[in-house]
Every structure is written in C-alpha cells, then in structure tokens.
Scaffold this motif. Sequence first.
Motif, short mmCIF file in Angstrom:
data_model
loop_
_atom_site.label_atom_id
_atom_site.label_comp_id
_atom_site.label_asym_id
_atom_site.label_seq_id
_atom_site.Cartn_x
_atom_site.Cartn_y
_atom_site.Cartn_z
N GLU A 173 47.60 39.23 32.16
CA GLU A 173 46.23 39.66 32.42
C GLU A 173 45.47 38.63 33.25
O GLU A 173 44.60 38.99 34.04
CB GLU A 173 45.49 39.90 31.10
CG GLU A 173 45.98 41.11 30.33
CD GLU A 173 45.08 41.45 29.16
OE1 GLU A 173 43.99 40.87 29.07
OE2 GLU A 173 45.48 42.28 28.34
N ARG A 174 45.80 37.37 33.08
CA ARG A 174 45.01 36.31 33.71
C ARG A 174 45.61 35.91 35.06
O ARG A 174 46.16 34.83 35.23
CB ARG A 174 44.88 35.10 32.78
CG ARG A 174 43.98 35.37 31.58
CD ARG A 174 43.61 34.09 30.88
NE ARG A 174 44.77 33.45 30.27
CZ ARG A 174 44.93 32.13 30.18
NH1 ARG A 174 44.04 31.32 30.70
NH2 ARG A 174 46.00 31.64 29.58
N VAL A 175 45.47 36.81 36.02
CA VAL A 175 45.91 36.54 37.39
C VAL A 175 44.69 36.73 38.29
O VAL A 175 44.16 37.85 38.39
CB VAL A 175 47.05 37.47 37.83
CG1 VAL A 175 47.53 37.09 39.23
CG2 VAL A 175 48.21 37.41 36.83
N ALA A 176 44.24 35.67 38.91
CA ALA A 176 43.04 35.69 39.74
C ALA A 176 43.42 35.79 41.21
O ALA A 176 44.56 35.53 41.60
CB ALA A 176 42.20 34.45 39.50
N ALA A 177 42.44 36.12 42.03
CA ALA A 177 42.60 36.12 43.48
C ALA A 177 41.61 35.13 44.08
O ALA A 177 40.46 35.05 43.65
CB ALA A 177 42.37 37.51 44.06
N MET A 178 42.07 34.37 45.07
CA MET A 178 41.22 33.43 45.80
C MET A 178 41.60 33.49 47.27
O MET A 178 42.78 33.43 47.62
CB MET A 178 41.39 31.99 45.27
CG MET A 178 40.57 30.95 46.02
SD MET A 178 40.88 29.24 45.42
CE MET A 178 40.07 29.31 43.80
N ALA A 215 37.79 37.15 41.08
CA ALA A 215 38.01 36.99 42.51
C ALA A 215 37.09 35.91 43.06
O ALA A 215 35.92 35.82 42.67
CB ALA A 215 37.78 38.31 43.23
N ALA A 216 37.62 35.13 44.00
CA ALA A 216 36.84 34.05 44.62
C ALA A 216 37.01 34.12 46.14
O ALA A 216 37.87 33.42 46.70
CB ALA A 216 37.27 32.69 44.09
N PRO A 217 36.22 34.94 46.83
CA PRO A 217 36.22 34.92 48.29
C PRO A 217 35.40 33.72 48.78
O PRO A 217 34.19 33.64 48.52
CB PRO A 217 35.56 36.24 48.68
CG PRO A 217 35.49 37.06 47.40
CD PRO A 217 35.40 36.05 46.31
N PRO A 261 36.17 43.16 39.35
CA PRO A 261 36.24 41.94 38.54
C PRO A 261 35.08 41.00 38.83
O PRO A 261 34.41 41.13 39.87
CB PRO A 261 37.57 41.32 38.98
CG PRO A 261 37.74 41.78 40.40
CD PRO A 261 37.19 43.18 40.42
N PRO A 262 34.81 40.05 37.95
CA PRO A 262 33.79 39.03 38.24
C PRO A 262 34.12 38.28 39.52
O PRO A 262 35.29 38.04 39.83
CB PRO A 262 33.87 38.11 37.02
CG PRO A 262 34.50 38.93 35.95
CD PRO A 262 35.44 39.87 36.64
N HIS A 263 33.08 37.90 40.26
CA HIS A 263 33.25 37.23 41.55
C HIS A 263 32.59 35.85 41.56
O HIS A 263 31.51 35.66 40.99
CB HIS A 263 32.63 38.06 42.67
CG HIS A 263 33.48 39.18 43.18
ND1 HIS A 263 33.94 40.20 42.38
CD2 HIS A 263 33.96 39.44 44.44
CE1 HIS A 263 34.64 41.06 43.13
NE2 HIS A 263 34.68 40.60 44.37
N PHE A 264 33.24 34.94 42.26
CA PHE A 264 32.68 33.64 42.59
C PHE A 264 32.58 33.59 44.11
O PHE A 264 33.59 33.71 44.81
CB PHE A 264 33.60 32.53 42.07
CG PHE A 264 33.18 31.13 42.45
CD1 PHE A 264 32.38 30.38 41.59
CD2 PHE A 264 33.61 30.54 43.64
CE1 PHE A 264 32.00 29.08 41.92
CE2 PHE A 264 33.24 29.25 43.98
CZ PHE A 264 32.44 28.52 43.12
N LEU A 265 31.37 33.45 44.64
CA LEU A 265 31.14 33.46 46.08
C LEU A 265 30.65 32.10 46.56
O LEU A 265 29.85 31.45 45.88
CB LEU A 265 30.11 34.54 46.44
CG LEU A 265 30.43 35.98 46.02
CD1 LEU A 265 29.26 36.90 46.37
CD2 LEU A 265 31.70 36.47 46.68
N LEU A 266 31.10 31.71 47.74
CA LEU A 266 30.76 30.39 48.27
C LEU A 266 30.69 30.45 49.79
O LEU A 266 31.57 31.03 50.43
CB LEU A 266 31.83 29.38 47.84
CG LEU A 266 31.68 27.96 48.36
CD1 LEU A 266 30.71 27.19 47.47
CD2 LEU A 266 33.03 27.24 48.40
N HIS A 267 29.64 29.85 50.35
CA HIS A 267 29.49 29.83 51.80
C HIS A 267 28.60 28.66 52.19
O HIS A 267 27.75 28.22 51.41
CB HIS A 267 28.84 31.14 52.29
CG HIS A 267 29.45 31.71 53.52
ND1 HIS A 267 30.12 32.92 53.55
CD2 HIS A 267 29.51 31.24 54.80
CE1 HIS A 267 30.54 33.17 54.78
NE2 HIS A 267 30.18 32.16 55.56
#
Length: 332
Positions: A173-178, A215-217, A261-267
Amino acid sequence: MELDRRTLIAGSLAAAGLSPRAGAQTPPPAASTALPPGLPQPTETIDLWPKGPPARLAAPLAETVDERSTDALVTDRSVRGITSPRMAVFRPDRPNGAAVMITPGGGYKWIVVDKEGYEIARWLTARGFTAFVLFYRLPGEGWSSGPDTPLVDAQRAMRLIRHRARDFAIDPERVAAMGFSAGGHLCADLAARFAATVHDPVDAADRLSARPFCAAPIYPVVSMDPGIAHPGSRSLLLGAAPSSSLEAMHSPDRNVPVDAPPHFLLHAEDDDVVPAENTVRMRAALKARQVPVETHLFAHGGHGFGLRRAIGKPVEAWPDLWRAWARTVGFA
C-alpha cells in the motif's frame, strides 16, 4: 485505498516474467564515460513489459546516453530513445517498508539520470526508503500510444512494485510517486489518472491499483495551457497544434478525481523554465476537490535544482520538508 494485501503479497513471485530469477533484465542506461569513484550505481532493474511495450514505433530507436557534465567528479547524464522501459532499483540497508517511484524530468525530450534520478534515490535509501527510478518511454519518439505513452509506463511500474512487494520488504500500500519537471507532470498525471484505461492488461500485476499512496510533483510541468505551459514539454507531448480537448485531457489540474492521493507541491517563484503558476493551479484544483495538499513556494531556486543546486539556499530544506509531510499522511 482498497487493496487486498494478502492477494498482493501471496504468490508475488509466481507470475510469469515477474520473478528476478525469471530471466535477465535490461541493465540500467549505460554510462558513456568513466564514472566517478564512490558513487553507488544501480545493478538491479525491473523490465516493465515481458514481451515488449504495448505500442508500435513509427521508426527504430537507439537508446542513447549523453554526459552533460564537464566535471569528472560529478555526473549529469541524460537518456533518450528508450524502447525497453524499466526501473532501476535502489535498496536500503534497513527498509522502512515504504517505497518511492521516481520519475525524473527532461522536458519529455530525454530523461535525466543523475540529478533527478539516482541522487534522489540515494537520499531516499539512506533514510530507509526503497527507491525505483523509472526510465519511461518518451511521447515524442513515435509511439502509437501518443501522449499517453509515459502514463502507460508509470501505471505499469506502480503495479509491478506492488506485485513484487515481498521481494523488497515493502508494504504494497505504501508506494509513493515523486517526479521532477516533466517527470513532475507524469507524477501528477499518474495521481490524477491512475484508474484510466490506457493499455490492455498483460498479466496478474495489471489487476492491481496504480494509485500512489501520495504524490510529490516537484517544480512540475502541469498545465498544457499555452499561457503557462513549458513549450517543449507541451509540443513533445501533444504535438504542434493540439486541440483544446487534448490540452485538457493532459493537464492534471483539470483531471483531479475526488479520490486523488495526498499531494506535496514545491516550486521556486523565480523558475524561468516552468512558471510557478503550474503548481499554483495544481494546488487550487486539489483544494477544490478537498484532496489533502501541502504547498511550498520559495522565492529563489530557479528550475531543476534537485539536491545539488539547492545547496546553500532556503530551498535546500525541501527533502526534509517532504519527509516530515510524509509522516503526517502516514507514509513514513
């Protein structure tokens, strides 16, 4: 996310072509020059498609690795012409049970190997995460699957990681995307269209969910709106004169589902390659759907900073910010 954990784990090595002993895998992209000493290079890979990708090529491709660095002690490779999409595997000494699939950038013209791939993977494994660097097929290289080509590979990669969870001592279950830059677009596209049918199932792995846990784009290409889109990525993904409907289909901010899914965004706001408005629009779309999102905008950092170009700037804190956020959503 509803996953049958027992089904995912039990018999994960039984499916034909998915066991590490089932046959030789395509090695990582070859180095074009001598590599610096002391930097661990991956030796383990996972081919995505046992019988080849589910698409046709307009013309033959040759996988090519280019070294862009002029410093003998720092590598900065890129790869193009991928016909055997695969993941390079980085295993931690002490797995914490969580995995991250990394999609490096490169403007959909090539894929960055080191700065947004292996360096990120080494940082993650030093902290217990199992990392998978995805070398996906590029949409502008003549595949019959067109703009969906990278997403086809990303969905398949997420499912294979889950199918092989026992091999890597990870919780399926704990597979994230970055993802980073154009790879950030792929990350956001996967988080928005994880349930889209973009290829026919080929084996048992394709019955599993492709939804990332989170997810962390990072400094992502998001919108295909020509007013803020990265021109190169947009052209290679959609062609020279896409319709408005095609633009909408491949703008993740316009396709956020309620179960994203929850997102972490950074720019960085001084990004002169991909405008920070891409991240701002993504945040607004997630908020509109009441999807949990954390957003960090830095005044300085430019584009493509990864880890190495963030040193000495406030944006240097981003990996630790991601890790702290990951704890809050139950990922690590």
